[in-house]
Design a protein around this motif. Structure first.
Motif, short mmCIF file in Angstrom:
data_model
loop_
_atom_site.label_atom_id
_atom_site.label_comp_id
_atom_site.label_asym_id
_atom_site.label_seq_id
_atom_site.Cartn_x
_atom_site.Cartn_y
_atom_site.Cartn_z
N LEU A 147 0.76 -1.31 0.05
CA LEU A 147 -0.09 -0.11 0.10
C LEU A 147 0.88 1.22 -0.06
O LEU A 147 0.24 2.31 0.64
CB LEU A 147 -0.82 0.15 1.12
N GLU A 163 -12.10 3.49 -5.58
CA GLU A 163 -12.89 3.42 -4.41
C GLU A 163 -14.39 4.14 -4.72
O GLU A 163 -15.47 3.73 -4.18
CB GLU A 163 -12.11 4.80 -3.64
N ASN A 175 -11.62 1.98 -0.29
CA ASN A 175 -10.41 2.48 -0.41
C ASN A 175 -9.25 1.72 -0.07
O ASN A 175 -8.96 1.64 1.28
CB ASN A 175 -10.55 3.76 0.82
N ARG A 234 -6.31 2.10 0.22
CA ARG A 234 -5.01 2.77 0.76
C ARG A 234 -5.13 2.32 2.24
O ARG A 234 -4.30 2.41 2.89
CB ARG A 234 -5.21 4.13 0.69
N GLN A 235 -6.38 1.83 2.74
CA GLN A 235 -6.58 1.34 3.92
C GLN A 235 -6.49 -0.06 4.10
O GLN A 235 -7.29 -0.94 3.38
CB GLN A 235 -7.70 1.97 4.73
N PHE A 236 -5.83 -0.50 5.10
CA PHE A 236 -5.96 -2.21 4.90
C PHE A 236 -6.91 -2.83 5.09
O PHE A 236 -7.16 -3.82 4.42
CB PHE A 236 -5.03 -2.60 6.17
N PRO A 237 -8.00 -2.41 5.69
CA PRO A 237 -9.30 -3.55 5.81
C PRO A 237 -10.01 -3.38 4.56
O PRO A 237 -10.63 -4.59 4.03
CB PRO A 237 -10.22 -2.72 6.97
N ASP A 238 -10.10 -2.18 3.80
CA ASP A 238 -10.57 -2.43 2.51
C ASP A 238 -9.79 -2.97 1.67
O ASP A 238 -10.06 -3.60 0.61
CB ASP A 238 -10.85 -0.79 2.08
N ALA A 239 -8.13 -3.06 1.75
CA ALA A 239 -7.47 -3.87 0.74
C ALA A 239 -7.79 -5.07 0.90
O ALA A 239 -7.87 -5.99 -0.08
CB ALA A 239 -6.08 -3.30 1.23
#
Length: 341
Positions: free
Chosen positions: A289, A313, A319, A321-326
């Protein structure tokens, strides 16, 4: 008369008793003429008329049936599985590599593996399997890999023109500094430098002894298959990389479709059908990321990358760029691949 039927006739003549067999879970009439033997058992059992036992022949399970019961019949039933397998091996006159291939594919019993270990002086050393996809020159590849083997036990087995397996035994010194993935990287680099070949390598886990090598090979072959399906970058792929894929493969397809429907809409589908967008997202995830690192690897201006991430997004609601969404995005990409979308 089939080879197994010839072996069966020989056993009956040798023992001086009725002997038959039938394919396990096949629905065939049990006993091949021993009409009163009408039950199937695990291991060695008797039902008052016949004694039953299980054996493996050419990777297929069979139930052997001996006429009669008692101590002698049960002793025969205990010994015959190893005898039948030994006959099979003698008839085939297996070379070391062919024998090892049978072990890798789970076609050998514990007794057969023990015979291999005894015949070729294989101790109880830990070992692991590497599955290689080779773009050509298989003979040269096998020869080169054999040269890089650390000891006489290491063996390379050619499966076909494009695939081979390398079984590596781990010595005490090697285990201190070298993991299977490290060794796979070393082999891939050597094949590139020596033969000019870009080889893909699947890495299995280290197992305690040769009897467990089918597990390591299964993991290595699975990693190789997943790497192809998901067009994964790089030459070396461990089975650990695809744990999520393996978990999702065990979920019924109808349930996967339900999950996919809940998490996506038409806008999201456009992203997953756009090779450039997926390539950008994949590189971003592989670069932990990191925007700057991803821009450098893709030779892409930072603002262009940010624009694409914003587009992802907007279309998916994630998004990355944030771990949970990744993580959620990774799950979606796996679902699309598994479902052939």
């Amino acid at each position: 008369m089939t080879e197994l039927e010839k072996i069966s006739s020989g056993i009956a003549a040798l023992l001086g008793t009725e002997f038959g067999f039938y394919r396990e879970n096949s629905g065939e009439e049990p006993g091949r003429g021993l009409s009163r033997c009408d039950r199937q058992f695990e291991g060695v059992t008797d039902d008052g008329e016949c004694t039953f036992f299980r054996f493996l022949y050419k990777n297929t399970g069979y139930i052997g049936v001996i006429g009669g019961t008692g101590t002698q019949a049960r002793a025969y039933a205990a010994l015959l599985p190893a005898y039948i397998e030994n006959r099979q091996e003698k008839e085939a006159d297996l070379s070391k590599t062919e024998y090892l291939k049978r072990i890798l594919f789970g076609e050998c019993s514990s007794a057969g593996i023990y015979r291999y270990m005894t015949k070729f002086s294989v101790g109880k050393s830990a070992c692991f399997a590497l599955a290689l996809s080779v773009p050509g020159q298989m003979e040269e590849v096998v020869s080169l890999i054999s040269q890089y083997g650390g000891n006489s036990l290491d063996t390379v087995v050619a499966l076909n023109r494009k695939n081979c397996v390398f079984v590596k035994f781990v010595g005490e010194e090697e285990s201190e500094y070298q993991s299977p993935a490290d060794y796979a990287e070393f082999l891939a680099q050597s094949l590139r430098e020596e033969l000019g070949l870009e080889t893909t390598v699947g890495v299995g886990s280290v197992v305690k002894s040769l009897k467990d090598i089918p597990l390591s090979y299964s993991q290595a072959a699975g990693a190789l298959r997943y790497a192809e399906v998901f067009s994964s970058r790089g030459n070396v792929h461990s089975y650990r990389e695809y744990l999520l894929v393996r978990m999702l493969e065990d979920v019924p397809e109808s349930k996967l479709m339900e999950y996919l429907g809940e998490m996506t809409d038409e806008g999201a589908k456009e992203i997953f059908e756009d090779a450039d967008m997926l390539n950008t997202a994949e590189e971003f995830l592989q670069s932990s990321l990191n925007v700057s690192e991803t821009s450098r690897k893709l030779y892409m201006h930072r603002n262009t990358l940010l624009y694409r991430l914003d587009k992802i997004e907007k279309a998916t609601g994630l998004n990355i760029r944030q771990f949970p969404d990744a993580v959620s995005f990774r799950v979606l990409t796996v679902l699309y691949r598994l479902l052939g979308k």
